[in-house]
Design an enzyme around this catalytic site. Sequence first.
Site, PDB file in Angstrom:
ATOM      1  N   THR A 161       0.871  -1.168   0.000  1.00 54.55           N
ATOM      2  CA  THR A 161       0.000   0.000   0.000  1.00 54.55           C
ATOM      3  C   THR A 161       0.912   1.223   0.000  1.00 54.55           C
ATOM      4  O   THR A 161       2.065   1.131   0.401  1.00 54.55           O
ATOM      5  CB  THR A 161      -0.878   0.027   1.276  1.00 54.55           C
ATOM      6  OG1 THR A 161      -1.537  -1.221   1.439  1.00 54.55           O
ATOM      7  CG2 THR A 161      -1.933   1.116   1.217  1.00 54.55           C
TER       8      THR A 161
ATOM      9  N   SER B 108     -10.335  -3.835   0.774  1.00 55.05           N
ATOM     10  CA  SER B 108      -9.181  -3.647   1.649  1.00 55.05           C
ATOM     11  C   SER B 108      -9.474  -2.557   2.675  1.00 55.05           C
ATOM     12  O   SER B 108     -10.549  -1.956   2.693  1.00 55.05           O
ATOM     13  CB  SER B 108      -7.958  -3.254   0.824  1.00 55.05           C
ATOM     14  OG  SER B 108      -8.060  -1.896   0.432  1.00 55.05           O
TER      15      SER B 108
ATOM     16  N   GLY C 157      -0.238  -2.924   5.332  1.00 53.41           N
ATOM     17  CA  GLY C 157      -0.131  -4.239   5.936  1.00 53.41           C
ATOM     18  C   GLY C 157      -1.200  -5.153   5.390  1.00 53.41           C
ATOM     19  O   GLY C 157      -1.638  -5.020   4.252  1.00 53.41           O
TER      20      GLY C 157
ATOM     21  N   GLY D 145      -4.816  -6.001   5.045  1.00 55.18           N
ATOM     22  CA  GLY D 145      -6.031  -5.204   5.197  1.00 55.18           C
ATOM     23  C   GLY D 145      -7.021  -5.765   6.187  1.00 55.18           C
ATOM     24  O   GLY D 145      -7.635  -5.024   6.966  1.00 55.18           O
TER      25      GLY D 145
END
Length: 280
Positions: free
Chosen positions: A154, A184, A204, A206
Amino acid sequence: MKIIIHGGFFSESSTNNETKVAKQQALIRIAKASFEFLTHNSALETVVHAVSLLEDDELFNAGIGSQIQSDGKIRMSASIMDGDSKKMSGVINIENVKNPVQVAQLLLDSEDKVLGGEGATAFARKLGFDEFSTEIPQRRAEYEAKRTPTGTGTVGCVALDQHGRIAVATSTGGKGFEIPGRISDSATVAGNYASERCGVSCTGVGEDIVSGAVAAKIVTRVTDGFSLSDAFAKTFDELLPFDGFAGAIAIDSEGNVFHQHSHPKMVFASFDGEQFEVFE
């Protein structure tokens, strides 16, 4: 004025030192360019600018370079939040758009502020976002080889401008091989949240971030009087019972910058116009 950005997680087992150095250099470059933008623009405009730059860099899993889902398609999610107005907007599972965060920005003034799937894509087309494939050869090769992705990619940005305003933006290309329709954390308050006191962007897994309501908890705790470090400590302690995999970046209204991850290692960079801090 301060800025901090993140680009997901770096796994020593799946990437090499050359990739690590490339990500460090990219984050420093983008943090510097975004800080320069911040000197003449608002925090809200700056987080969109910074995340757009991250989306445009195929080193990161957002925009160009996004993961491919189990049916062979790329679907992306992004959101922004203005700590001053308390307004948040986002897109979920949008397709064939170069910069999902820019679509999220245009939804901020819309009555319907979070759009998903075909509706999000149609909204983008209506406003002139051309069809654009964010697939890169590496992702197609991974998909064809059925290589297990890390699922921890992300990008995000938190900015504090010269007027003391805080804003945050987060964007993701998904975890790879997910079931179409999976949502997410990136376009939810669990992964992207801000108030006038604090802004937080997460990365990280989700599902873990949503289960821990990470960004919303940290921001609420700071708003209620916790120090930034104490708010992080309590929130990350609450991930321990289920071994939650998360990382977060933050800035509060006093100009304190903070970052923490539950597993190694989140890639990030911060800049205040004089000093850089970058992941090692």
